[in-house]
Design a protein around this motif. Structure first.
Motif, PDB file in Angstrom:
ATOM      1  N   LEU A  38       0.848  -1.189   0.000  1.00 31.46           N
ATOM      2  CA  LEU A  38       0.000   0.000   0.000  1.00 31.46           C
ATOM      3  C   LEU A  38       0.886   1.243   0.000  1.00 31.46           C
ATOM      4  O   LEU A  38       1.812   1.342   0.809  1.00 31.46           O
ATOM      5  N   VAL A  39       0.586   2.160  -0.910  1.00 40.72           N
ATOM      6  CA  VAL A  39       1.376   3.376  -1.022  1.00 40.72           C
ATOM      7  C   VAL A  39       0.452   4.539  -1.359  1.00 40.72           C
ATOM      8  O   VAL A  39      -0.597   4.334  -1.986  1.00 40.72           O
ATOM      9  N   GLN A  40       0.817   5.724  -0.940  1.00 39.52           N
ATOM     10  CA  GLN A  40       0.042   6.907  -1.279  1.00 39.52           C
ATOM     11  C   GLN A  40       0.338   7.336  -2.707  1.00 39.52           C
ATOM     12  O   GLN A  40       1.426   7.074  -3.249  1.00 39.52           O
ATOM     13  N   ALA A  41      -0.631   7.975  -3.326  1.00 39.15           N
ATOM     14  CA  ALA A  41      -0.421   8.507  -4.672  1.00 39.15           C
ATOM     15  C   ALA A  41       0.804   9.413  -4.681  1.00 39.15           C
ATOM     16  O   ALA A  41       1.002  10.207  -3.757  1.00 39.15           O
ATOM     17  N   GLY A  42       1.609   9.264  -5.733  1.00 40.87           N
ATOM     18  CA  GLY A  42       2.855  10.010  -5.826  1.00 40.87           C
ATOM     19  C   GLY A  42       4.046   9.272  -5.266  1.00 40.87           C
ATOM     20  O   GLY A  42       5.193   9.690  -5.478  1.00 40.87           O
ATOM     21  N   GLY A  43       3.791   8.180  -4.574  1.00 35.74           N
ATOM     22  CA  GLY A  43       4.858   7.396  -3.961  1.00 35.74           C
ATOM     23  C   GLY A  43       5.497   6.428  -4.937  1.00 35.74           C
ATOM     24  O   GLY A  43       5.191   6.418  -6.137  1.00 35.74           O
ATOM     25  N   ARG A  86      -0.082   6.268  -9.251  1.00 38.36           N
ATOM     26  CA  ARG A  86      -1.428   6.821  -9.343  1.00 38.36           C
ATOM     27  C   ARG A  86      -2.433   5.779  -8.868  1.00 38.36           C
ATOM     28  O   ARG A  86      -2.153   4.577  -8.954  1.00 38.36           O
ATOM     29  N   PRO A  87      -3.606   6.206  -8.446  1.00 37.15           N
ATOM     30  CA  PRO A  87      -4.630   5.223  -8.025  1.00 37.15           C
ATOM     31  C   PRO A  87      -4.932   4.205  -9.120  1.00 37.15           C
ATOM     32  O   PRO A  87      -5.196   3.038  -8.818  1.00 37.15           O
ATOM     33  N   GLU A  88      -4.874   4.600 -10.372  1.00 38.18           N
ATOM     34  CA  GLU A  88      -5.169   3.669 -11.469  1.00 38.18           C
ATOM     35  C   GLU A  88      -4.068   2.614 -11.666  1.00 38.18           C
ATOM     36  O   GLU A  88      -4.240   1.669 -12.433  1.00 38.18           O
ATOM     37  N   ASP A  89      -2.946   2.755 -10.987  1.00 44.41           N
ATOM     38  CA  ASP A  89      -1.909   1.728 -11.017  1.00 44.41           C
ATOM     39  C   ASP A  89      -2.235   0.578 -10.052  1.00 44.41           C
ATOM     40  O   ASP A  89      -1.522  -0.441 -10.044  1.00 44.41           O
TER      41      ASP A  89
END
Length: 116
Positions: free
Chosen positions: A11-16, A89-92
Motif C-alpha cells: 500500500l502506497v500513497q499517490a505520488g509514492g 497513481r490510483p489507477e496503477d
C-alpha cells in the motif's frame, strides 16, 4: 512448481514509489539470460495488460501509461527482474505479474494498492 516469484507490492500513497522484484529461483542461468521478461498489470475487474518488457539485450519497452514513471531492469547474476514504479497513481492499483516469454512462465502476482 513455481518458476517466478514476485514481491514488493504493498500500500502506497499517490505520488509514492515501489520496487517490484521477480525472482526465478528454479531457472538456471543458461535459460534465464536469453529470455525476455515482462511485467503485466491487472486492475480489479479488468483484463491483464502489458506494462513493460526487457529483452535479453536489455532493450526495454513500456506501455504509454507508464512511460517516464516506471523502469524495468534485470540482474542476470541474481536471476531477478525489477520494476521501479514512481509517481504512482490510483489507477496503477492491481496485481502485477511477471512473465518469461521463451518459457511462458507466470508468477502468482503481487498486489499494489495506491491510495488517493
Amino acid at each position: 512448481q513455481v518458476q517466478l516469484v514476485e514481491s514488493g507490492g504493498g500500500l502506497v500513497q499517490a505520488g509514492g514509489s515501489l520496487r517490484l522484484s521477480c525472482r526465478a529461483p528454479r531457472m538456471i542461468t543458461s535459460t534465464f539470460n536469453p529470455d525476455d521478461f515482462s511485467w503485466y498489470h491487472q486492475a480489479p475487474e479488468k483484463q491483464r495488460e502489458l506494462v513493460a518488457t526487457i529483452r535479453s539485450s536489455c532493450e526495454t519497452n513500456y506501455a504509454d501509461s507508464v512511460k517516464g514513471r516506471f523502469i524495468i531492469s534485470r540482474d542476470n547474476s541474481r536471476k531477478t527482474v525489477y520494476l521501479q514504479m514512481n509517481s504512482l497513481r490510483p489507477e496503477d492499483t492491481g496485481v502485477y505479474y511477471c512473465h518469461s516469454r521463451l518459457r511462458d512462465y507466470w508468477g502468482s502476482g503481487t498486489l499494489v494498492t495506491v491510495a488517493s
